[in-house]
Design a protein around this motif. Structure first.
Motif, PDB file in Angstrom:
ATOM      1  N   GLY A   1      -4.849  -9.483  -6.604  1.00 13.66           N
ATOM      2  CA  GLY A   1      -6.136  -8.896  -6.259  1.00 13.66           C
ATOM      3  C   GLY A   1      -5.997  -7.489  -5.704  1.00 13.66           C
ATOM      4  O   GLY A   1      -4.938  -6.859  -5.789  1.00 13.66           O
ATOM      5  N   GLU A   2      -7.054  -7.005  -5.077  1.00  9.45           N
ATOM      6  CA  GLU A   2      -7.138  -5.605  -4.669  1.00  9.45           C
ATOM      7  C   GLU A   2      -5.972  -5.179  -3.776  1.00  9.45           C
ATOM      8  O   GLU A   2      -5.293  -4.192  -4.042  1.00  9.45           O
ATOM      9  CB  GLU A   2      -8.462  -5.366  -3.949  1.00  9.45           C
TER      10      GLU A   2
ATOM     11  N   TYR B   1      -4.763  -1.607  -4.528  1.00  9.64           N
ATOM     12  CA  TYR B   1      -6.131  -1.236  -4.876  1.00  9.64           C
ATOM     13  C   TYR B   1      -6.284  -1.043  -6.389  1.00  9.64           C
ATOM     14  O   TYR B   1      -6.889  -0.080  -6.851  1.00  9.64           O
ATOM     15  CB  TYR B   1      -6.578  -0.004  -4.081  1.00  9.64           C
ATOM     16  N   HIS B   2      -5.719  -1.998  -7.121  1.00  4.37           N
ATOM     17  CA  HIS B   2      -5.826  -2.054  -8.582  1.00  4.37           C
ATOM     18  C   HIS B   2      -5.230  -0.829  -9.273  1.00  4.37           C
ATOM     19  O   HIS B   2      -5.641  -0.474 -10.380  1.00  4.37           O
ATOM     20  CB  HIS B   2      -7.287  -2.258  -9.011  1.00  4.37           C
TER      21      HIS B   2
ATOM     22  N   SER C   1      -2.357  -5.393  -5.332  1.00  3.25           N
ATOM     23  CA  SER C   1      -2.099  -4.504  -6.475  1.00  3.25           C
ATOM     24  C   SER C   1      -2.290  -3.039  -6.108  1.00  3.25           C
ATOM     25  O   SER C   1      -2.531  -2.216  -6.988  1.00  3.25           O
ATOM     26  CB  SER C   1      -3.037  -4.869  -7.628  1.00  3.25           C
TER      27      SER C   1
ATOM     28  N   GLU D   1       0.856  -1.193   0.000  1.00  3.72           N
ATOM     29  CA  GLU D   1       0.000   0.000   0.000  1.00  3.72           C
ATOM     30  C   GLU D   1       0.892   1.243   0.000  1.00  3.72           C
ATOM     31  O   GLU D   1       0.744   2.142   0.828  1.00  3.72           O
ATOM     32  CB  GLU D   1      -0.940  -0.011   1.203  1.00  3.72           C
TER      33      GLU D   1
ATOM     34  N   ASN E   1      -6.384 -10.691 -13.457  1.00  2.00           N
ATOM     35  CA  ASN E   1      -6.273  -9.240 -13.341  1.00  2.00           C
ATOM     36  C   ASN E   1      -5.261  -8.623 -14.298  1.00  2.00           C
ATOM     37  O   ASN E   1      -5.374  -7.441 -14.625  1.00  2.00           O
ATOM     38  CB  ASN E   1      -5.901  -8.865 -11.902  1.00  2.00           C
TER      39      ASN E   1
END
Length: 581
Positions: A314-315, A320-321, A318, A292, A342
């Motif tokens: 996933g979120e 939060y994409h 990554s 993050e 993804n």
């Protein structure tokens, strides 16, 4: 009215000189032994498959299971106070042991209350075999017979959550159905399964031999050679290879293969939150777990070949994409549904350990060091971690960092920690050194509240010889307070750190960031006196301060049995995408 016949004295033998008076030599009648039932077949099948511990909570339709459990001295039962918490305990037991954790529950409400825990087990690839009862066979599929707990289609509630669903209708189906469910749970990718058996099938006598062994055909996912050869070529030719290691590395026990490949390639390694401990935290190539963080995201994006192992990107993995790779991606993933789900990649559908071992056999040894050390990957890793520290230094978060450091210092290196969805856990995902693989577990897969304490109980059941730490906020703790009775009943060595900030702290931050204010009636909570409440269960408890936290935690972890440490503190999250000048 019945009468008892009077024995005929003449029929009784009279002791003679060669027959001294004494105990009768007539064999005693055999003790009453109840007939074996469908419930016995279930318990025998679990034991034959290697189970030695089951979790659960009884209910009316499931009593045939629990009656049979009483007659199975080799099988340990751990009962919790709600089905959801029993599921979380089974989840952590499965994660820490890499084994199947049976979970026994009843029909309807009991079954449905396992769903949040099974969703977490599915997200975390925990092999939980949830075995529930059903209404009698006559009521299956109807929803109109008026049985207590009856659902029109109970199994349908589980199909979107677990790996597979199994329904038994006759006793003869039980051993094969239990084996099939077990096989599904432990086959790669691991995950929870649901098996249901009607009440009358569990209670009915059976006239078959006891189950002694059950054959299994556990599915392994081996990589295809041609994709391994191509992946090895790309990695061997890469100038800036980087590795992102996920939970699949830990579940496969592939830490040694990961380390060997990273050192051969001189590739920096970041671990996802689920993959913590997969790579040594202080290794010169370790990017740690700062996912993050925009600096880390940029570093991963800049790789000319990024090897993703055991993660679906996933979120949370990554950022939060926001992750946008500029180079090529090679992805190793045992879950076919997550392969290239993804990001486009050279996909290798395989167990992480098998694939990494195959890559090691193909990547030539002695890869040239390339650039001078000052400009090499180790220097790049050190520079990145310095930028992360600088960013945090500019956000006034010294208290949060000191509290997390105190927790780390108090926790023995070989101890397990289980974290609820709370601000300190969000910090731990990025900043906590797990010290070894499979030692930090959290609910970051599905994100449900209440995971930390019951999960810690399950981890303690798996290895009662070492302490376990549970970390919750006061909001999440309210989901699990009943399990203080479980901790006391089984005298489990779990220390529960409750960070009491007066509400749902992370939701308070989310609302403030998004809307400028909170809905106080939703985020602010009336709480009990956690210290007094723990004491009412016979669990020692102490209220601490940030300054005393390390010493109080260390003392609690060193003491036998359960304990509670309450820290009144209002923590803040770091800004995950803030860039310093």
């Amino acid at each position: 009215m019945s009468t008892t016949p009077t024995p005929d004295p003449a029929a009784a033998p009279t002791p003679g000189p060669s027959t001294p008076p004494g105990p009768s030599t007539t064999p005693a009648p055999p003790a009453h032994r109840p007939p074996r039932t469908g419930g016995d077949l279930v318990i025998e099948s679990l034991a034959a498959l290697g189970a030695d511990t089951v979790f659960g909570l009884p209910g009316q339709h499931a009593l045939g299971l629990f009656d049979a459990l009483r007659r199975a001295p080799g099988l340990r039962y751990v009962g919790l106070r709600t089905e959801n918490n029993a599921g979380f305990a089974a989840d952590a037991y499965a994660r820490t042991t890499h084994r199947v954790a049976p979970l026994l529950v009843s029909t309807g409400p009991g079954a449905l209350l396992t769903l949040p825990a099974l969703q977490e087990a599915a997200a975390g690839s925990a092999a939980v075999l949830a075995l529930g009862s059903q209404v009698p066979v006559a009521g299956l599929g109807g929803g109109r017979h008026g049985y207590l707990h009856e659902l029109a289609d109970q199994a349908a509630a589980f199909r979107g959550v677990v790996k597979s669903v199994h329904t038994v209708r006759t006793a003869s189906q039980i051993p094969s159905a239990v084996a099939a469910a077990w096989e599904s749970a432990v086959s790669v990718p691991h995950g929870p399964v649901w098996l249901e058996i009607p009440q009358d099938v569990l209670l009915a006598p059976v006239d078959v031999p006891p189950v002694v062994e059950l054959p299994l055909q556990v599915r392994e996912v081996a990589p295809r050679r041609e994709v391994i050869v191509e992946a090895a070529r790309r990695l061997g030719e890469a100038r800036r290879p980087v590795i992102l290691a996920g939970g699949g590395v830990v579940r496969a026990g592939a830490e040694a293969e990961l380390l060997a490949l990273a050192e051969r390639l001189r590739a920096p390694v970041a671990t996802t939150f689920g993959g913590k401990g997969a790579f040594p935290w202080e290794h010169p190539l370790s990017l740690q777990s700062w996912l993050e963080d925009r600096h880390t995201t940029d570093f991963l994006e800049d790789a000319d070949t990024l090897l993703v192992v055991g993660s679906g990107l996933g979120e949370l993995s990554s950022n939060y994409h926001t992750f946008r790779p500029r180079g090529r991606v090679v992805q190793i993933e045992a879950d076919l549904g997550k392969l290239e789900s993804n990001h486009a990649a050279l996909g290798i559908h395989a167990d992480a350990r098998a694939a990494l071992a195959a890559l090691l056999a193909e990547v030539p040894p002695g890869r040239p060091a390339g650039a001078p050390a000052a400009d090499g990957p180790e220097a790049a890793v050190a520079a990145l971690l310095a930028r992360v520290r600088d960013r945090l230094d500019g956000q006034g978060l010294a208290a949060e960092r000191e509290i997390l450091a105190a927790v780390r210092a108090a926790l023995p290196d070989d101890a397990v920690s289980c974290w609820d969805m709370t601000i300190l856990a969000y910090w731990a995902w990025s900043a906590f050194d797990a010290r070894r693989p499979n030692a930090l577990h959290s609910a970051q897969g599905a994100g449900g509240l209440g995971y930390g304490f019951p999960a810690a109980l399950g981890a303690a059941v798996a290895d009662p010889g070492r302490p376990v730490l549970a970390v919750s906020g006061d909001g999440g703790a309210m989901y699990s307070l009943a399990e203080l009775a479980t901790a006391r009943q089984y005298d489990l060595p779990v220390t529960w750190l409750i960070v009491d900030d007066g509400g749902y702290g992370i939701l308070r931050e989310y609302m403030t960031d998004a809307f400028g204010a909170t809905t106080a009636e939703a985020t602010e909570l009336t709480r009990p006196d956690f210290v007094a409440l723990a004491g009412s269960f016979g669990v020692p408890a102490v209220r601490t301060t940030p300054e005393r936290l390390g010493a109080d935690l260390a003392a609690a972890l060193a003491a036998p049995g359960p304990s509670v440490v309450v820290l009144p503190a209002r923590l803040r999250m770091f800004a995950p995408t803030h860039l310093t000048a």
